[in-house]
Motif scaffolding. Structure first.
Motif, short mmCIF file in Angstrom:
data_model
loop_
_atom_site.label_atom_id
_atom_site.label_comp_id
_atom_site.label_asym_id
_atom_site.label_seq_id
_atom_site.Cartn_x
_atom_site.Cartn_y
_atom_site.Cartn_z
N ALA A 176 0.84 -1.21 0.00
CA ALA A 176 0.00 0.00 0.00
C ALA A 176 0.87 1.26 0.00
CB ALA A 176 -0.93 -0.01 1.21
N LEU A 177 1.98 1.23 0.74
CA LEU A 177 2.90 2.38 0.77
C LEU A 177 3.46 2.65 -0.62
CD1 LEU A 177 4.80 1.61 4.09
CD2 LEU A 177 3.58 3.76 3.62
N VAL A 178 3.92 1.58 -1.27
CA VAL A 178 4.51 1.72 -2.61
C VAL A 178 3.45 2.24 -3.59
CG1 VAL A 178 5.52 0.43 -4.55
CG2 VAL A 178 6.27 -0.05 -2.21
N ALA A 179 2.23 1.69 -3.51
CA ALA A 179 1.15 2.09 -4.42
C ALA A 179 0.80 3.57 -4.25
CB ALA A 179 -0.08 1.23 -4.18
N ALA A 180 0.97 4.08 -3.01
CA ALA A 180 0.63 5.49 -2.74
C ALA A 180 1.83 6.42 -2.97
CB ALA A 180 0.12 5.62 -1.31
N GLY A 181 2.93 5.85 -3.49
CA GLY A 181 4.08 6.69 -3.83
C GLY A 181 5.05 6.94 -2.68
N HIS A 182 4.92 6.19 -1.60
CA HIS A 182 5.84 6.34 -0.47
C HIS A 182 6.98 5.33 -0.60
CE1 HIS A 182 2.82 8.94 1.26
NE2 HIS A 182 1.93 7.96 1.25
N GLU A 183 7.96 5.46 0.29
CA GLU A 183 9.08 4.53 0.27
C GLU A 183 8.91 3.51 1.40
OE1 GLU A 183 13.95 4.64 0.05
OE2 GLU A 183 12.84 6.52 -0.08
N SER A 184 9.04 2.23 1.05
CA SER A 184 8.81 1.16 2.02
C SER A 184 10.07 0.35 2.26
CB SER A 184 7.68 0.26 1.50
OG SER A 184 7.69 -0.99 2.17
N LYS A 225 -8.45 -2.94 1.94
CA LYS A 225 -8.32 -1.52 1.59
C LYS A 225 -8.53 -0.65 2.83
CE LYS A 225 -9.87 2.03 -1.67
NZ LYS A 225 -9.65 3.09 -0.67
N GLU A 226 -9.55 -0.98 3.64
CA GLU A 226 -9.80 -0.22 4.88
C GLU A 226 -8.59 -0.28 5.80
OE1 GLU A 226 -13.32 -1.57 7.06
OE2 GLU A 226 -14.54 -1.15 5.28
N MET A 227 -8.05 -1.48 5.97
CA MET A 227 -6.90 -1.65 6.86
C MET A 227 -5.72 -0.79 6.39
SD MET A 227 -4.59 -5.04 7.61
CE MET A 227 -3.27 -4.85 6.43
N CYS A 228 -5.45 -0.84 5.09
CA CYS A 228 -4.30 -0.08 4.55
C CYS A 228 -4.55 1.42 4.63
CB CYS A 228 -4.02 -0.52 3.12
SG CYS A 228 -3.45 -2.23 3.01
N ASP A 229 -5.76 1.85 4.25
CA ASP A 229 -6.09 3.29 4.29
C ASP A 229 -5.96 3.82 5.72
OD1 ASP A 229 -6.57 3.18 1.60
OD2 ASP A 229 -8.77 3.31 1.75
N GLN A 230 -6.48 3.07 6.67
CA GLN A 230 -6.46 3.52 8.08
C GLN A 230 -5.03 3.57 8.62
OE1 GLN A 230 -9.20 0.88 10.08
NE2 GLN A 230 -10.97 1.76 9.06
N THR A 231 -4.21 2.57 8.23
CA THR A 231 -2.81 2.54 8.70
C THR A 231 -2.04 3.72 8.10
OG1 THR A 231 -2.93 0.14 8.85
CG2 THR A 231 -0.74 1.11 8.92
N LEU A 232 -2.20 3.94 6.80
CA LEU A 232 -1.50 5.07 6.16
C LEU A 232 -1.97 6.41 6.72
CD1 LEU A 232 -0.34 2.86 4.32
CD2 LEU A 232 -0.71 4.36 2.37
N ALA A 233 -3.25 6.48 7.11
CA ALA A 233 -3.78 7.71 7.73
C ALA A 233 -3.08 7.97 9.07
CB ALA A 233 -5.29 7.60 7.91
N VAL A 234 -2.82 6.89 9.84
CA VAL A 234 -2.10 7.04 11.11
C VAL A 234 -0.67 7.55 10.84
CG1 VAL A 234 -1.13 5.79 13.10
CG2 VAL A 234 -3.46 5.32 12.37
N TYR A 235 -0.03 6.99 9.81
CA TYR A 235 1.32 7.44 9.43
C TYR A 235 1.30 8.95 9.10
CZ TYR A 235 2.78 2.48 8.66
OH TYR A 235 3.09 1.15 8.80
#
Length: 366
Positions: free
Chosen positions: A25-33, A351-361
């Motif tokens: 999910a990080l990679v898909a959103a353009g972040h570095e993992s 998707k919910e799990m990933c969205d919520q985790t990235l939102a915390v980040y």
């Protein structure tokens, strides 16, 4: 953002899968993992999906692991992640000491995920010492608030584990080739009512309960057959042998099939008529129960922990009082006599799990 996740190894299991899912999910959103672990068979998949794996032996519950504090500190200073996300106790302790040696202004933010009902002690408390503590179910939130008063309730974020409904579609059926191969490997499974107990071979998963259940029901239901899907670690070989002796002694050898460690769990869950969740301790989440319901297979499980949270929302008729053997028998009988329907699953999405985790980040970096 640059996020570094730390866990012991990348072989198999819920923690490992969750790590890969967030990395993806990080990679898909353009972040570095980045992922730091002792390695394992899932590394190639992680790297193929765009993350960087950094190998460090942070997996042993041993004093010798303290030698990894300096290498880990060096790694963090070299990589300069915005967030370090710890998912297990040994990596959490090593990170704790590694960060102490970095000036406060240069330290990354620290997040933890509590994946288990760990033993309650100072060693486990480290998992609740982060800026944000992710709990994988309401049962885990309760466990943290009951046992770790040091952790402010406002720092705890409940994010359910999620599954990809496209990978476990409602009504899924294994291919003809898969069925042919399975009947070739296990001819005893053909034309049977199959109850499946998924999970690795350990005393916690409820295999004895399954054996007792089969002993009670096999006379009444001659076409009832049990399948155990999960491998035995070499350390559990004696327990596996003890179980097989018990099965022989009860004349159930032709009624229970062990299929070993499998990568085709979706097929086995869809192939089964009923899936059981009989762990002798509460599960923090119960991903396999969710996967079974997602493909449309009924799940019967003890009313506790994360499995109870899933069943109460998606399939309440599968909930049974903890350790009530007669309720277990009656519920299995009901499913044999009258096939039950499972509604398509709308909750607990990946998707919910990933969205919520990235939102915390995002929130913590801001």
């Amino acid at each position: 953002m640059k996020v570094m996740q730390l866990l012991p190894e990348l072989n198999s299991g819920g923690v490992e899968r969750g790590t890969l899912e967030i990395a993806r999910a990080l990679v898909a959103a353009g972040h570095e993992s980045l992922v730091v672990s002792n390695g394992g068979r899932m590394v190639s998949q992680l790297e193929a999906e765009g993350s960087t794996h950094l190998t460090l032996p942070i997996h042993k519950k041993a004093l010798s692991s303290l030698w990894q504090i300096c290498p880990l500190r060096k790694l963090i200073q070299q990589q300069q992640p915005d967030i370090v996300h710890v998912r297990s106790r040994v990596p959490a302790w090593l990170t704790h000491f590694a960060l102490k040696g970095i000036p406060a202004a240069k330290r990354p933010h620290l997040i933890s995920t509590v994946h288990g009902f760990y033993s309650i002690n100072r060693y486990s408390q480290i998992m609740t010492q982060a800026e944000k503590v992710i709990a994988v179910s309401d049962s885990v939130v309760q466990y943290i608030t009951d046992n770790y008063k040091n952790c402010p309730p406002e720092d705890i974020v409940r994010i359910y584990r999620g599954i990809d409904s496209a990978a476990f579609p409602h009504g899924y059926q294994p291919s003809v080739q898969w069925l042919n191969q399975t009947f070739k490997d296990f001819p005893e499974l053909e034309n049977k009512f199959l109850i499946c107990l998924p999970g690795r071979i350990t005393r916690l998963k409820g295999h004895e309960t399954l054996i007792d259940l089969m002993q009670q029901l096999h006379h009444q239901y001659p076409n009832l057959h049990a399948i155990v899907v999960g491998g035995a670690d070499p350390k559990k070989a004696a327990y596996l042998q003890e179980m097989q002796n018990n099965i022989q002694a009860k004349n159930l050898a032709d009624r229970i099939t062990f299929v070993g460690h499998r990568s085709d769990i979706r097929e086995w869950l869809a192939f089964s008529d009923v899936v059981l969740s009989l762990s002798s301790q509460a599960e923090t989440f119960g991903r396999t129960a969710l996967e079974a319901l997602s493909v449309g297979t009924p799940v019967i499980g003890w009313n506790r922990g994360g499995v109870a949270e899933i069943l109460s929302r998606l399939y309440p008729q599968g909930l049974i009082t903890v350790d009530d053997q007669s309720a277990l028998q009656a519920t299995v009988k009901k499913h044999i006599d009258t096939p039950q329907q499972v509604e398509p699953v709308q909750a607990f999405s990946l998707k919910e799990m990933c969205d919520q985790t990235l939102a915390v980040y995002q929130q913590i970096v801001k």
